[in-house]
Design a protein around this motif. Structure first.
Motif, mmCIF file in Angstrom:
data_model
loop_
_atom_site.group_PDB
_atom_site.id
_atom_site.type_symbol
_atom_site.label_atom_id
_atom_site.label_comp_id
_atom_site.label_asym_id
_atom_site.label_seq_id
_atom_site.Cartn_x
_atom_site.Cartn_y
_atom_site.Cartn_z
ATOM 1 N N TYR A 181 0.845 -4.088 2.607
ATOM 2 C CA TYR A 181 0.803 -2.795 3.295
ATOM 3 C C TYR A 181 0.100 -1.730 2.459
ATOM 4 N N PHE A 182 0.199 -1.836 1.149
ATOM 5 C CA PHE A 182 -0.513 -0.908 0.266
ATOM 6 C C PHE A 182 -2.014 -0.987 0.511
ATOM 7 N N HIS A 183 -2.516 -2.169 0.728
ATOM 8 C CA HIS A 183 -3.927 -2.321 1.064
ATOM 9 C C HIS A 183 -4.218 -1.830 2.480
ATOM 10 N N LEU A 184 -3.437 -2.286 3.427
ATOM 11 C CA LEU A 184 -3.709 -1.968 4.828
ATOM 12 C C LEU A 184 -3.692 -0.473 5.106
ATOM 13 N N VAL A 185 -2.729 0.256 4.522
ATOM 14 C CA VAL A 185 -2.647 1.693 4.801
ATOM 15 C C VAL A 185 -3.841 2.425 4.217
ATOM 16 N N GLN A 186 -4.394 1.914 3.127
ATOM 17 C CA GLN A 186 -5.598 2.538 2.563
ATOM 18 C C GLN A 186 -6.849 2.150 3.345
ATOM 19 N N TYR A 187 -6.855 0.962 3.904
ATOM 20 C CA TYR A 187 -7.991 0.551 4.726
ATOM 21 C C TYR A 187 -8.026 1.291 6.063
#
Length: 497
Positions: free
Chosen positions: A149-155
């Motif tokens: 989720y850390f990646h997805l929210v930044q993407y």
């Protein structure tokens, strides 16, 4: 319409639906049903290992989203085959749209992994495992969920936030995107739980599993990304038991995996037929390099993630990290070819296309630089902040910095992160974290103008299009895949796409 949504992938693959006709009810002897799995500690560890396997797949293409959009890397494009111009090359030239298939693959891969995490956590909660066995399994799953989720929210910004499985596949069509703030709260909750559950170390048979140190380091990065500087400092100072490798290159040497600086890295294993190998050296080597770099001509190089002239110029004279990270040319059949390439993941191996290189996710150098950045944001360049920054510079063979004001210190840390963590998929997130959408667009347009005027790699007669290297504020986030909106019309698209 097929209900093949990302988060019911495992539901379908485990064949939990049955037919009324008895003659169709059969048992596949090659598969284990969920009704007989998730019964003991060994099986739960296998389930966690399955998610780590999905992490491998996600990491294989993470450079497309973490390095190519930035000023760190470019492409050695094939002028005779422009089929990739609308896929991974679009991330380099800022021509991504909602129909990009690499984005839809990214979305599906992440949410498939998240489904497996949620499903396993639910099974774990009703299992008979004792607390001692359950804690590290739960901690690893929550660490991985937070990481994804850390990646997805930044993407993507606002996200479909799912922390449990669905009772009925039709419920998937009612899911909508949750605000970013809600996603960040869930990430913090998962990592806080992971810190409490995970051990500091594992037995040798479980080396590479997420530890308490990994959860703390990621939580510190989560706080830093949200500009919660006080929380970032207090959390990152708890990351103990790690030291800088005396030799920078040892961090990437397959013979010295999971060393003293490694906090978390994605595990790969080459030299066999087990399907656990990496192949970054082949993906990143210039297209025409044949065996000159990898040692095997039978697996064609990909020409992706080529270091830019801009990055090469960022290394200070005498920086020991440069020769451990990249080369500016290679020699083929006695001829020097002036195309740069990454060597961090280029090491001797025995089988063509199957390398043994792990992928670093969190290193202690990253923690030190995050501490320097967070302290500077709070108090300016204090002696403590200088100490963290200069530890990293000293290891690189560089002089210590001093006498900077707050703004200059911030830029010094960002530059240090660029060269220290080059080609480890941090650059794009670092730029986003330290700039507004308008500032990032202006920064990238300046870089793009330089690359258009003097391309790092010859384009073989292919001209730039009018859209290449033209950045807009809205490109701060990726578009939601058009295919997902087609499946679920309640998903909204990011502005600008």
């Amino acid at each position: 319409m097929k209900k093949n949504l990302f988060f019911i992938a495992l539901l379908l693959s485990l064949s939990q639906f049955s037919c009324k006709e008895d003659f169709l009810v059969t048992t596949d002897p090659t598969r284990i049903g969920t009704e007989v799995f998730y019964k003991n500690e060994t099986q739960f560890r296998q389930a966690v290992n399955g998610v780590y396997g999905q992490l491998q797949t996600i990491t294989n293409s993470a450079y497309v989203f973490g390095e190519l959009p930035s000023d760190n890397t470019t492409v050695d494009l094939n002028p005779l085959d422009r089929g990739d111009a609308v896929r991974w090359e679009a991330f380099e030239f800022s021509t991504v749209n909602a129909g990009n298939t690499d984005i839809s693959s990214l979305w599906r891969q992440y949410y498939s992994a998240l489904y497996n995490i949620n499903y396993t956590l639910e099974k774990l909660s009703i299992s008979g495992l004792d607390a001692t066995a359950k804690a590290p399994i739960e901690g690893q799953l929550k660490f991985l969920r937070a990481y994804f989720y850390f990646h997805l929210v930044q993407y993507f910004g606002d996200l479909v936030l799912v922390t449990s499985t669905l009772g009925n596949p039709d419920q998937a069509f009612d899911l909508v995107r949750s605000p970013q703030a809600q996603v960040w709260v869930q990430i913090e909750i998962d990592l806080t739980d992971a810190v409490a559950s995970l051990p500091a170390t594992y037995p040798a048979t479980q080396v590479g599993s997420a530890t308490k140190g990994a959860a703390l380091a990621l939580l510190g990065k989560v706080y830093l990304t949200q500009k919660k500087y006080s929380e970032a400092v207090s959390t990152l100072k708890q990351v103990t038991g790690y030291t800088l490798n005396p030799v920078y290159a040892d961090n990437f040497n397959p013979a010295k995996k999971n060393g003293p600086e490694s906090i978390f890295e994605v595990q790969y294993q080459g030299g066999n037929d087990l399907g656990e190998w990496s192949s970054f050296a082949y993906v990143f080597a210039p297209r025409a390099s044949a065996a000159a770099i990898t040692g095997f001509a039978s697996t064609p190089p990909g020409g992706r993630n080529i270091p830019t002239n801009d990055l090469i110029a960022a290394y200070e004279p005498g920086d020991l990290r440069k020769d451990a990270s990249l080369k500016t040319s290679y020699t083929l059949n006695g001829t020097v070819v002036n195309i740069p390439y990454i060597i961090k993941y280029t090491h001797p191996h025995t089988i063509s296309g199957r390398t043994d290189d792990n992928w670093p996710v969190l290193r202690y150098a990253d923690v030190l630089l995050m501490l320097a950045e967070a302290l500077n944001e709070q108090f300016g360049p204090t002696p403590e902040a200088y100490g963290y920054l200069n530890q990293v510079r000293t290891r690189a063979g560089l002089k210590e910095v001093s006498g900077l004001d707050k703004a200059a210190f911030k830029m010094s840390v960002l530059k240090e992160r660029r060269v220290e963590l080059a080609f480890e998929n941090h650059r794009w997130f670092d730029l986003k974290r330290t700039m507004t959408p308008a500032e990032l667009a202006a920064f990238m347009n300046t870089y793009g103008a330089k690359e258009r005027a003097n391309p790092t790699v010859s384009r073989g007669g292919i001209s730039f299009t009018a859209q290449d290297y033209v950045y807009s504020d809205y490109e701060y986030y990726l578009p939601i895949p058009a295919s997902e909106i087609l499946i679920n019309s309640k998903l909204t698209q990011n502005a600008g796409y």
